[in-house]
Scaffold this motif. Structure first.
Motif, PDB file in Angstrom:
ATOM      1  N   SER A 125      -1.272   1.397  -7.446  1.00  0.00           N
ATOM      2  CA  SER A 125      -2.395   1.424  -6.387  1.00  0.00           C
ATOM      3  C   SER A 125      -2.741  -0.236  -6.152  1.00  0.00           C
ATOM      4  O   SER A 125      -2.985  -0.876  -5.297  1.00  0.00           O
TER       5      SER A 125
ATOM      6  N   ASP B 164      -0.542   5.167   0.019  1.00  0.00           N
ATOM      7  CA  ASP B 164      -0.995   5.427  -1.094  1.00  0.00           C
ATOM      8  C   ASP B 164      -1.175   6.962  -1.473  1.00  0.00           C
ATOM      9  O   ASP B 164      -2.122   7.387  -0.851  1.00  0.00           O
TER      10      ASP B 164
ATOM     11  N   ASP C 268      -2.955   8.363  -3.310  1.00  0.00           N
ATOM     12  CA  ASP C 268      -4.288   8.509  -3.750  1.00  0.00           C
ATOM     13  C   ASP C 268      -5.207   8.826  -2.322  1.00  0.00           C
ATOM     14  O   ASP C 268      -6.266   9.560  -2.752  1.00  0.00           O
TER      15      ASP C 268
HETATM   16 MG    MG Z   1      -3.344   4.930  -7.819  1.00  0.00          MG
END
Ligand code: MG
Ligand code: ADP
Length: 583
Positions: A263, A352, A354
């Motif tokens: 990230s 991402d 996430d």
């Molecule tokens: Mg990450």
């Protein structure tokens, strides 16, 4: 300009605070001109708005240093920071009784700002102009004339001396600031001709001090090292070369274990659309200027977006080519954000895991077996990402640690391993052979046609000020009184107040400065005003930004004089903000 500021302030001493209004206007202080554009009506109101103009000849900047627009933008950004520092050092510590001087805040990015205008040296009557705030000193609700005199006639000229006169500046720091911007711009310019969408220089420091602090991580940061397969050399402004990792056009997947720096790399690329200040660590991390971070944002509103590349056949029968909701799910919000980015001509999408909706990204074999294709409204991103590139020329860089589905469609696979980048594309090909994709996972041949988004005229905010053209007086006429007619404004980084509505722009990761949010607010107003039911959104946004490019950020001022705190946003972020307005 008047010259009797000193006498005026002595005369006003002890008067009720409102009498400060008499200061409105233009004053001469030494070789500078002070313009008090708005004077606060009481000590608790927002500070007074002032400009200071200094002839370029007396400011003494070398012509070559500020010969181009990019140079002037970087110099203005530097001078804003310098003014802020000096005002803090020399100024009183901001109590109501002493008053204080302040200016637009800055972060890690070098941006075009309204706070300090550095003129084209070839322009006639060139002036450096600062836009600052001055809190005028009070004793209770009375004027402190002597303190005001000290503030305006001693402190302010002192700040101007140390912040705006070339002879008093750290010339090398200024040069470095300008060079950082020119180098980053130059790197960005070379990307298309090299077939790249992003570049990370060797030695770059990507991690930040913390999740909420954009300064570089002070201790233990592992500098970036380029995997040999991806090494490219680009040129800096002065012709010297810099080596680093080039990310080519196409589909790039970043894999790796949790906490290995995936990230962090993606976020550095996200911010790579802007130049960074010297010492940031990401000065030579760049991405194409239109690169757009895309994420899920459940609860956002979607208004007339064509989400059909990802969503069709909703059980409700809703037309997904013209989809609206005031409360989108994770997957629909991400589908909308993706389509909106493509429409706004983003050349790269950054995703991402996430912050993505898993069900929009992939569907695994078992789920494909459980829920037959015709019952499932979602075509996952993994099936469209290839066509997005081959058909529309839109590249994707996506971070994924949990699903191998994207390995099939990746042109390049980068692994992050203990903050080291590795090119693992060959290994990924082996894995794909070993574990073939499910039989019914079929990358789509085409992304699909998109319906062009055309804003209708006559929105709520528009109606409130119908009849107010953009004539010479419309910006400060009486047509803006009353609650409904308040001009649009930014509130911090994440909120735009538009009419009665608070537009949430917190999901726009590349809106990085509250002054950009303020500029977006005013641009939204312009877009709404110009909407005629025929012109596409992208065109309306481009037209508004063209005007800013031509006339400067002052084109977005609500009043004459000090325009407020503005910094230039990207067209993609303006369009994205527009799409979040509830209608
Ligand atoms: Mg990450
Ligand atoms: P991932 O997305 O792979 O789970 P992150 O990018 O969130 O990992 O990074 C995890 C942690 O490691 C964060 O605290 C981040 O600041 C830190 N980090 C990332 N890159 C580096 C680096 N190059 N050097 C030191 N720390 C790093």
């Amino acid at each position: 300009p008047r010259t009797d500021l000193s006498q005026t302030l002595r005369r006003l001493d002890g008067n009720s605070y409102g009498a400060y209004k008499q200061l409105k206007g233009s004053w001469r202080i030494g070789d500078a001109q002070l313009l008090l554009d708005r004077v606060q009506s009481d000590p608790y109101a927002p500070p007074s708005l002032a400009r200071v103009r200094l002839p370029l000849a007396t400011a003494g900047f070398p012509q070559a240093l500020i010969a181009t627009k990019d140079r002037r933008v970087a110099a203005g950004d530097f001078l804003t920071r310098q003014f802020s520092r000096v005002a803090r050092d020399l100024g009183p510590r901001g109590g109501k009784d002493t008053g204080g001087i302040s200016i637009q805040r800055t972060g890690q990015e070098i941006l075009e700002r309204s706070s300090v205008l550095v003129p084209d040296p070839s322009a006639p009557d060139a002036h450096v102009e600062v836009r600052c705030e001055i809190a005028l000193p009070a004793a209770g609700r009375r004027i402190k004339g002597h303190a005001a005199q000290r503030l305006l006639m001693e402190v302010l000229p002192g700040v101007v001396d140390r912040a705006l006169r070339y002879a008093n500046l750290d010339a090398r720091a200024l040069e470095a600031h300008v060079t950082a911007h020119l180098d980053a711009q130059h790197l960005r310019e070379q990307l298309p001709q090299r077939g790249l969408v992003a570049f990370v220089a060797d030695g770059a420091v990507l991690p930040r001090a913390s999740g909420h602090r954009e300064e570089p991580l002070a201790h233990g940061a592992v500098p970036f090292v380029t995997p040999p397969e991806l090494r490219v050399e680009l040129e800096l402004e002065d012709g010297s070369r810099v080596s680093g990792m080039g990310i080519p056009e196409g589909v790039t997947v970043i894999v790796g274990g949790g906490y290995h720096g995936k990230s962090t790399l993606l976020q550095a690329l996200e911010r790579g659309v802007y130049s960074h200040v010297p010492g940031d660590g990401r000065e030579r991390v760049v991405a194409l200027p239109s690169a757009m971070s895309v994420r899920a944002e459940d609860g956002r509103s979607v208004s007339h977006t064509d989400v059909s590349p990802f969503i069709t056949n909703l059980p409700t029968g809703a037309d997904t080519r013209d989809f609206s909701t005031s409360n989108a799910s994770g997957s629909t919000s991400q589908a909308a954000a993706t389509v909106e980015a493509v429409e706004a001509e983003a050349a790269v999408l950054l995703l991402d895991e996430d912050t993505c909706a898993t069900n929009l990204m992939v569907r695994d074999e078992r789920m494909r077996a459980m829920v037959p294709g015709e019952r499932e409204p979602i075509t996952p991103f993994v099936d469209r990402v290839g066509a997005l590139h081959t058909e529309r020329g839109v590249s994707s860089i996506l971070v994924t640690g949990g699903s191998g589905a994207f390995l099939d469609v990746a042109d390049l696979v980068i692994a992050m391993d203990a903050y080291r980048a590795l090119d693992v594309t060959d290994r990924a090909r082996e894995v794909v052979r070993e574990f073939p994709r499910p039989g019914d996972m079929r990358p789509a041949e085409s992304f699909g046609e998109l319906r062009v988004h055309v804003p209708t005229g006559g929105s709520v905010n528009d109606a409130a000020r119908s009849g107010s053209g953009r004539g010479p007086d419309s910006t400060h006429g009486s047509d803006r009184r009353g609650d409904r007619e308040k001009p649009a404004r930014g509130r911090g980084l994440d909120t735009i107040q538009l009419g009665r509505e608070d537009v949430d722009v917190s999901a726009l990761a590349q809106l990085v400065d509250p002054s950009q949010t303020e500029a977006v607010a005013r641009l939204l107003e312009e877009v709404q005003r110009a909407a005629d039911g025929q012109t596409p959104l992208t065109r309306l946004v481009d037209d508004a930004l063209d005007r800013v490019a031509r006339d400067g950020l002052d084109a977005l001022a609500h009043h004459r004089g000090h325009p407020g705190h503005l910094a230039l946003p990207r067209a993609q972020d303006v369009a994205a903000a527009y799409h979040r307005v509830r209608r």
